[in-house]
Design a protein around this motif. Structure first.
Motif, PDB file in Angstrom:
ATOM      1  N   GLN A 194       0.816  -1.208   0.000  1.00  0.00           N
ATOM      2  CA  GLN A 194       0.000   0.000   0.000  1.00  0.00           C
ATOM      3  C   GLN A 194       0.857   1.269   0.000  1.00  0.00           C
ATOM      4  OE1 GLN A 194      -3.139   0.781  -0.297  1.00  0.00           O
ATOM      5  NE2 GLN A 194      -4.023  -1.282  -0.346  1.00  0.00           N
ATOM      6  N   VAL A 195       0.218   2.374  -0.354  1.00  0.00           N
ATOM      7  CA  VAL A 195       0.870   3.683  -0.302  1.00  0.00           C
ATOM      8  C   VAL A 195       1.155   4.041   1.157  1.00  0.00           C
ATOM      9  CG1 VAL A 195       0.554   6.161  -0.709  1.00  0.00           C
ATOM     10  CG2 VAL A 195      -0.218   4.498  -2.414  1.00  0.00           C
ATOM     11  N   LEU A 196       2.377   4.483   1.436  1.00  0.00           N
ATOM     12  CA  LEU A 196       2.761   4.911   2.781  1.00  0.00           C
ATOM     13  C   LEU A 196       2.761   6.439   2.821  1.00  0.00           C
ATOM     14  CD1 LEU A 196       5.745   2.475   3.470  1.00  0.00           C
ATOM     15  CD2 LEU A 196       3.315   2.155   4.007  1.00  0.00           C
ATOM     16  N   ILE A 197       2.104   7.002   3.828  1.00  0.00           N
ATOM     17  CA  ILE A 197       1.977   8.456   3.954  1.00  0.00           C
ATOM     18  C   ILE A 197       3.013   8.969   4.950  1.00  0.00           C
ATOM     19  CG2 ILE A 197       0.438  10.330   4.627  1.00  0.00           C
ATOM     20  CD1 ILE A 197      -1.911   8.441   3.901  1.00  0.00           C
ATOM     21  N   ASP A 198       3.797   9.959   4.537  1.00  0.00           N
ATOM     22  CA  ASP A 198       4.799  10.553   5.414  1.00  0.00           C
ATOM     23  C   ASP A 198       4.220  11.751   6.164  1.00  0.00           C
ATOM     24  OD1 ASP A 198       7.034   8.979   5.143  1.00  0.00           O
ATOM     25  OD2 ASP A 198       7.842  10.096   3.444  1.00  0.00           O
ATOM     26  N   SER A 199       4.555  11.858   7.462  1.00  0.00           N
ATOM     27  CA  SER A 199       4.310  13.063   8.253  1.00  0.00           C
ATOM     28  C   SER A 199       5.663  13.743   8.439  1.00  0.00           C
ATOM     29  CB  SER A 199       3.691  12.719   9.613  1.00  0.00           C
ATOM     30  OG  SER A 199       2.347  12.327   9.468  1.00  0.00           O
ATOM     31  N   GLN A 200       5.847  14.872   7.793  1.00  0.00           N
ATOM     32  CA  GLN A 200       7.168  15.484   7.700  1.00  0.00           C
ATOM     33  C   GLN A 200       7.761  15.865   9.056  1.00  0.00           C
ATOM     34  OE1 GLN A 200       6.887  18.787   4.971  1.00  0.00           O
ATOM     35  NE2 GLN A 200       5.844  17.551   3.426  1.00  0.00           N
ATOM     36  N   LEU A 201       6.926  16.280  10.002  1.00  0.00           N
ATOM     37  CA  LEU A 201       7.443  16.768  11.288  1.00  0.00           C
ATOM     38  C   LEU A 201       7.543  15.679  12.348  1.00  0.00           C
ATOM     39  CD1 LEU A 201       5.568  20.198  11.571  1.00  0.00           C
ATOM     40  CD2 LEU A 201       7.819  19.713  10.593  1.00  0.00           C
ATOM     41  N   ASN A 202       7.035  14.499  12.037  1.00  0.00           N
ATOM     42  CA  ASN A 202       7.034  13.423  13.033  1.00  0.00           C
ATOM     43  C   ASN A 202       8.411  12.772  13.120  1.00  0.00           C
ATOM     44  OD1 ASN A 202       6.373  11.416  14.822  1.00  0.00           O
ATOM     45  ND2 ASN A 202       4.657  10.614  13.639  1.00  0.00           N
TER      46      ASN A 202
ATOM     47  N   VAL B  15       8.947   9.986  14.457  1.00  0.00           N
ATOM     48  CA  VAL B  15       8.749   8.557  14.202  1.00  0.00           C
ATOM     49  C   VAL B  15       8.548   8.381  12.698  1.00  0.00           C
ATOM     50  CG1 VAL B  15       7.347   6.534  14.690  1.00  0.00           C
ATOM     51  CG2 VAL B  15       7.743   8.222  16.477  1.00  0.00           C
ATOM     52  N   THR B  16       9.584   7.975  12.033  1.00  0.00           N
ATOM     53  CA  THR B  16       9.550   7.869  10.573  1.00  0.00           C
ATOM     54  C   THR B  16       9.309   6.426  10.149  1.00  0.00           C
ATOM     55  OG1 THR B  16      11.930   7.478  10.440  1.00  0.00           O
ATOM     56  CG2 THR B  16      11.191   9.777  10.402  1.00  0.00           C
ATOM     57  N   TRP B  17       8.920   6.282   8.890  1.00  0.00           N
ATOM     58  CA  TRP B  17       8.749   4.933   8.349  1.00  0.00           C
ATOM     59  C   TRP B  17      10.067   4.161   8.374  1.00  0.00           C
ATOM     60  CZ3 TRP B  17       4.514   2.445   8.204  1.00  0.00           C
ATOM     61  CH2 TRP B  17       3.305   3.047   7.904  1.00  0.00           C
ATOM     62  N   ALA B  18      11.169   4.842   8.134  1.00  0.00           N
ATOM     63  CA  ALA B  18      12.467   4.164   8.152  1.00  0.00           C
ATOM     64  C   ALA B  18      12.745   3.560   9.525  1.00  0.00           C
ATOM     65  CB  ALA B  18      13.570   5.151   7.766  1.00  0.00           C
ATOM     66  N   ARG B  19      12.465   4.325  10.578  1.00  0.00           N
ATOM     67  CA  ARG B  19      12.673   3.818  11.937  1.00  0.00           C
ATOM     68  C   ARG B  19      11.718   2.671  12.243  1.00  0.00           C
ATOM     69  NH1 ARG B  19      12.214   8.301  16.329  1.00  0.00           N
ATOM     70  NH2 ARG B  19      12.641   6.461  17.609  1.00  0.00           N
ATOM     71  N   TRP B  20      10.472   2.815  11.794  1.00  0.00           N
ATOM     72  CA  TRP B  20       9.458   1.795  12.093  1.00  0.00           C
ATOM     73  C   TRP B  20       9.802   0.477  11.388  1.00  0.00           C
ATOM     74  CZ3 TRP B  20       6.075  -1.383   9.582  1.00  0.00           C
ATOM     75  CH2 TRP B  20       5.066  -1.967  10.352  1.00  0.00           C
ATOM     76  N   PHE B  21      10.186   0.553  10.115  1.00  0.00           N
ATOM     77  CA  PHE B  21      10.531  -0.671   9.371  1.00  0.00           C
ATOM     78  C   PHE B  21      11.758  -1.346   9.983  1.00  0.00           C
ATOM     79  CE2 PHE B  21       7.476   0.573   6.255  1.00  0.00           C
ATOM     80  CZ  PHE B  21       7.198  -0.583   5.522  1.00  0.00           C
ATOM     81  N   LYS B  22      12.742  -0.549  10.405  1.00  0.00           N
ATOM     82  CA  LYS B  22      13.946  -1.116  11.026  1.00  0.00           C
ATOM     83  C   LYS B  22      13.594  -1.796  12.342  1.00  0.00           C
ATOM     84  CE  LYS B  22      18.616   0.089  12.558  1.00  0.00           C
ATOM     85  NZ  LYS B  22      19.623   1.191  12.708  1.00  0.00           N
ATOM     86  N   LEU B  23      12.720  -1.149  13.148  1.00  0.00           N
ATOM     87  CA  LEU B  23      12.308  -1.730  14.427  1.00  0.00           C
ATOM     88  C   LEU B  23      11.628  -3.075  14.218  1.00  0.00           C
ATOM     89  CD1 LEU B  23      11.854  -1.381  17.538  1.00  0.00           C
ATOM     90  CD2 LEU B  23       9.666  -0.299  16.955  1.00  0.00           C
ATOM     91  N   ASN B  24      10.859  -3.185  13.125  1.00  0.00           N
ATOM     92  CA  ASN B  24      10.104  -4.411  12.874  1.00  0.00           C
ATOM     93  C   ASN B  24      10.812  -5.368  11.910  1.00  0.00           C
ATOM     94  OD1 ASN B  24       7.186  -4.319  14.153  1.00  0.00           O
ATOM     95  ND2 ASN B  24       7.683  -2.208  13.558  1.00  0.00           N
ATOM     96  N   ASN B  25      12.098  -5.112  11.685  1.00  0.00           N
ATOM     97  CA  ASN B  25      12.918  -6.002  10.844  1.00  0.00           C
ATOM     98  C   ASN B  25      12.291  -6.229   9.469  1.00  0.00           C
ATOM     99  OD1 ASN B  25      14.948  -6.509  12.844  1.00  0.00           O
ATOM    100  ND2 ASN B  25      13.486  -7.849  13.895  1.00  0.00           N
ATOM    101  N   LEU B  26      11.810  -5.141   8.887  1.00  0.00           N
ATOM    102  CA  LEU B  26      11.222  -5.183   7.554  1.00  0.00           C
ATOM    103  C   LEU B  26      11.998  -4.248   6.633  1.00  0.00           C
ATOM    104  CD1 LEU B  26       7.430  -5.011   8.506  1.00  0.00           C
ATOM    105  CD2 LEU B  26       8.694  -7.041   7.773  1.00  0.00           C
TER     106      LEU B  26
END
Length: 304
Positions: free
Chosen positions: A188-196, A198-209
């Motif tokens: 699916q499309v991933l939506i970025d929140s520029q000021l957050n 907690v980034t997708w990069a951090r989340w994927f790394k945390l979940n070993n994806l």
């Protein structure tokens, strides 16, 4: 001395311009029509340009007049509000509060009616802004709720508004029964929140994806990311506090709840002046604020 014309001239102009009539302005200000005309003429002499085009039985604003009216209307509204606050009942208090925009719109604003009902003698005056404020300089503000952590400053108490769960969520329309959430989040499309933070990069790394290498739409306000996810644009990674109403209504659903590792972070900080710690309106509001946020304030370290 401020370099502005006599207030009586400005008041006469504002009334005539708003009502588009010298006669109605005279009635509103309890003056004669000739007095209004004379005051407007003096104001035009002051500026050296016409503010009205006089026509038979009515007047129209010139471009300069319209520009002046637009500015004066905002200023007069502020003056009127300030006078109303001063004339409040003796027990009434005004709490000037500054808040991060998305928190104000998505979480605090919807809860304020219950505070106002419980504390009718405290009137909230809310302003929003993306930046952090310095309460040692902005004395017109009583408290602030800013995004992120605040730098230590003498005379200021900073307390986190608890931690916030940052999880992926999306519209239920995007979820196909039986499809693995891990597969869905990769497609699916991933939506970025520029000021957050907690980034997708951090989340994927945390979940070993592995983070998919494709363009992502982005927004500079969390409220916009939440709205985009609600509209079915894709999956947002945001605070569940900011999406509280959408999650409760079922407009959004948490993706892979119990399956993915969560990221709990301090996202907002409440600040007030230390020497006003026991001022009734500040004490009452912060107690209510931490209660609705399900946070025990005594568990948070005070930094003065």
């Amino acid at each position: 001395m401020r370099n502005i014309p006599n207030f009586a001239l400005l008041r006469a102009f504002e009334s005539a311009a708003r009502l588009k009539s010298f006669t109605l302005a005279a009635h509103e200000l309890h003056l004669t029509q000739s007095a209004i005309s004379h005051q407007v003429r003096k104001l035009e002499d002051y500026f050296g340009s016409a503010l009205f085009v006089r026509q038979n039985r009515r007047v129209e604003l010139t471009l300069e007049g319209q520009r002046l009216l637009d500015s004066l209307s905002r200023i007069f509204d502020v003056i009127e509000a300030a006078c109303a606050e001063v004339s409040l009942a003796p027990k009434a208090q005004v709490l000037a509060l500054y808040c991060a925009p998305s928190l104000a719109v998505k979480w605090l604003g919807p809860k304020l009616p219950q505070f106002m009902k419980a504390h009718p003698d405290i009137t909230i005056r809310l302003t929003t802004g993306a930046g952090q404020v310095d309460l040692t300089r902005m004395r017109e503000l009583d408290m602030s709720i800013c995004y992120g952590t605040m730098s230590e400053r003498a005379g200021i108490i900073n307390k986190p508004l608890g931690t916030e769960r940052n999880v992926p969520f999306c519209s239920p329309k995007l979820i196909t029964p039986g499809v693995d959430p891990g597969k869905l989040i990769k497609e699916q499309v991933l939506i970025d929140s520029q000021l957050n933070n907690v980034t997708w990069a951090r989340w994927f790394k945390l979940n070993n994806l592995r983070l998919p290498a494709r363009p992502r739409p982005s927004f500079d306000r969390a409220a916009m990311s939440v709205s985009a996810a609600t509209d079915g644009m894709g999956i947002a990674l945001e605070s569940t506090r900011l999406a509280e109403r959408e999650l409760e209504r079922g407009d959004l659903v948490e993706l892979g709840k119990g399956m993915f590792k969560e990221m709990d972070v301090v996202t907002h900080t409440v600040s007030w002046r230390a020497n006003e710690n026991q001022v009734a309106k500040i004490r009452i509001f912060r107690q209510w604020l931490y209660q609705v946020a399900n946070v025990e304030p005594d568990s948070m370290n005070e930094r003065k």
